[in-house]
Design a protein around this motif. Structure first.
Motif, PDB file in Angstrom:
ATOM      1  N   GLN A 103       0.852  -1.189   0.000  1.00 44.94           N
ATOM      2  CA  GLN A 103       0.000   0.000   0.000  1.00 44.94           C
ATOM      3  C   GLN A 103       0.884   1.233   0.000  1.00 44.94           C
ATOM      4  O   GLN A 103       1.898   1.278   0.706  1.00 44.94           O
ATOM      5  CB  GLN A 103      -0.895   0.004   1.231  1.00 44.94           C
ATOM      6  CG  GLN A 103      -1.824  -1.175   1.279  1.00 44.94           C
ATOM      7  CD  GLN A 103      -2.555  -1.264   2.605  1.00 44.94           C
ATOM      8  OE1 GLN A 103      -2.352  -0.456   3.502  1.00 44.94           O
ATOM      9  NE2 GLN A 103      -3.408  -2.259   2.731  1.00 44.94           N
ATOM     10  N   MET A 104       0.472   2.212  -0.812  1.00 46.05           N
ATOM     11  CA  MET A 104       1.201   3.468  -0.899  1.00 46.05           C
ATOM     12  C   MET A 104       0.207   4.567  -1.222  1.00 46.05           C
ATOM     13  O   MET A 104      -0.662   4.388  -2.089  1.00 46.05           O
ATOM     14  CB  MET A 104       2.261   3.382  -2.003  1.00 46.05           C
ATOM     15  CG  MET A 104       3.098   4.634  -2.166  1.00 46.05           C
ATOM     16  SD  MET A 104       4.333   4.407  -3.471  1.00 46.05           S
ATOM     17  CE  MET A 104       3.654   5.489  -4.713  1.00 46.05           C
ATOM     18  N   GLU A 105       0.339   5.677  -0.541  1.00 40.14           N
ATOM     19  CA  GLU A 105      -0.553   6.798  -0.801  1.00 40.14           C
ATOM     20  C   GLU A 105      -0.384   7.266  -2.245  1.00 40.14           C
ATOM     21  O   GLU A 105       0.738   7.460  -2.720  1.00 40.14           O
ATOM     22  CB  GLU A 105      -0.232   7.950   0.155  1.00 40.14           C
ATOM     23  CG  GLU A 105      -1.272   9.043   0.125  1.00 40.14           C
ATOM     24  CD  GLU A 105      -1.017  10.083   1.197  1.00 40.14           C
ATOM     25  OE1 GLU A 105      -1.163  11.272   0.865  1.00 40.14           O
ATOM     26  OE2 GLU A 105      -0.679   9.703   2.331  1.00 40.14           O
ATOM     27  N   GLY A 106      -1.490   7.410  -2.964  1.00 49.28           N
ATOM     28  CA  GLY A 106      -1.460   7.903  -4.338  1.00 49.28           C
ATOM     29  C   GLY A 106      -1.189   6.851  -5.394  1.00 49.28           C
ATOM     30  O   GLY A 106      -1.036   7.180  -6.566  1.00 49.28           O
ATOM     31  N   THR A 120       1.254   1.606 -11.165  1.00 54.59           N
ATOM     32  CA  THR A 120       1.419   2.519 -12.290  1.00 54.59           C
ATOM     33  C   THR A 120       1.645   3.911 -11.716  1.00 54.59           C
ATOM     34  O   THR A 120       0.710   4.594 -11.312  1.00 54.59           O
ATOM     35  CB  THR A 120       0.188   2.490 -13.206  1.00 54.59           C
ATOM     36  OG1 THR A 120      -0.038   1.133 -13.593  1.00 54.59           O
ATOM     37  CG2 THR A 120       0.395   3.343 -14.437  1.00 54.59           C
ATOM     38  N   ILE A 121       2.908   4.286 -11.666  1.00 54.09           N
ATOM     39  CA  ILE A 121       3.312   5.592 -11.158  1.00 54.09           C
ATOM     40  C   ILE A 121       3.813   6.387 -12.361  1.00 54.09           C
ATOM     41  O   ILE A 121       4.615   5.869 -13.145  1.00 54.09           O
ATOM     42  CB  ILE A 121       4.429   5.454 -10.096  1.00 54.09           C
ATOM     43  CG1 ILE A 121       3.920   4.619  -8.914  1.00 54.09           C
ATOM     44  CG2 ILE A 121       4.923   6.812  -9.634  1.00 54.09           C
ATOM     45  CD1 ILE A 121       4.994   4.253  -7.912  1.00 54.09           C
ATOM     46  N   PRO A 122       3.355   7.619 -12.542  1.00 55.15           N
ATOM     47  CA  PRO A 122       3.800   8.407 -13.696  1.00 55.15           C
ATOM     48  C   PRO A 122       5.321   8.595 -13.714  1.00 55.15           C
ATOM     49  O   PRO A 122       5.947   8.740 -12.670  1.00 55.15           O
ATOM     50  CB  PRO A 122       3.102   9.752 -13.516  1.00 55.15           C
ATOM     51  CG  PRO A 122       1.995   9.510 -12.560  1.00 55.15           C
ATOM     52  CD  PRO A 122       2.414   8.363 -11.705  1.00 55.15           C
ATOM     53  N   SER A 131       7.713   4.786   0.434  1.00 56.45           N
ATOM     54  CA  SER A 131       7.480   3.921   1.584  1.00 56.45           C
ATOM     55  C   SER A 131       6.257   3.076   1.282  1.00 56.45           C
ATOM     56  O   SER A 131       5.193   3.613   0.960  1.00 56.45           O
ATOM     57  CB  SER A 131       7.232   4.727   2.852  1.00 56.45           C
ATOM     58  OG  SER A 131       8.424   5.290   3.310  1.00 56.45           O
ATOM     59  N   LEU A 132       6.420   1.777   1.364  1.00 57.08           N
ATOM     60  CA  LEU A 132       5.311   0.840   1.156  1.00 57.08           C
ATOM     61  C   LEU A 132       5.007   0.149   2.464  1.00 57.08           C
ATOM     62  O   LEU A 132       5.912  -0.188   3.224  1.00 57.08           O
ATOM     63  CB  LEU A 132       5.681  -0.211   0.109  1.00 57.08           C
ATOM     64  CG  LEU A 132       6.122   0.285  -1.260  1.00 57.08           C
ATOM     65  CD1 LEU A 132       6.461  -0.914  -2.143  1.00 57.08           C
ATOM     66  CD2 LEU A 132       5.065   1.140  -1.889  1.00 57.08           C
TER      67      LEU A 132
END
Length: 134
Positions: A103-106, A120-122, A131-132
């Motif tokens: 889990q990660m914010e955003g 999928t991170i831009p 931080s996960l």
């Protein structure tokens, strides 16, 4: 031709107590090396596999859009519940988690099977601390 690896107990390598994952970049899949691993390689061809040590149930595979996924990652801390690392540049990220989805914010993580997840991170220039949790 057939290539295979396994724990033969020949003492030639120091294997981490938690074990090692084999990551196949082509299929975006992982296999626990301790359970044996084999792959078909056609004559005069090659395959590239990456080995990742398991650390407290985590392995950061790295940027899925890079030829060498782990080259963009520097792990700074690991616990059973959290892992922190730096990405040289943000982008699509693969992580292995032994006990549940990261889990990660955003970001949302998609399961690719066998504990492997893709976020999928831009793509963005500049270092990013990640931080996960699980």
């Amino acid at each position: 031709m057939r290539a295979s690896c396994g724990n033969r107990g020949d003492g030639a390598r120091n294997v981490p107590a938690e074990g090692i994952l084999v990551f196949d970049r082509e299929t975006k899949s992982v296999v626990d090396l301790g359970k044996g691993f084999s792959s078909e390689v056609p004559n005069f061809d090659a395959k590239l596999f990456f080995l990742y040590p398991k650390t407290k149930g985590w392995a950061v595979i790295g940027r899925s859009d890079k030829y060498l996924p782990a080259a963009a990652v520097k792990v700074t801390s690991v616990s059973d519940r959290e892992i922190t690392f730096t990405l040289k540049e943000s982008g699509p990220l693969m992580v292995w988690s032994e006990t549940g989805a990261p889990q990660m914010e955003g970001a949302t993580f998609e399961s690719l099977g066998k504990g492997l997840y893709l976020a999928t991170i831009p793509v963005a220039k500049g270092r990013r601390e990640i931080s996960l949790k699980r």
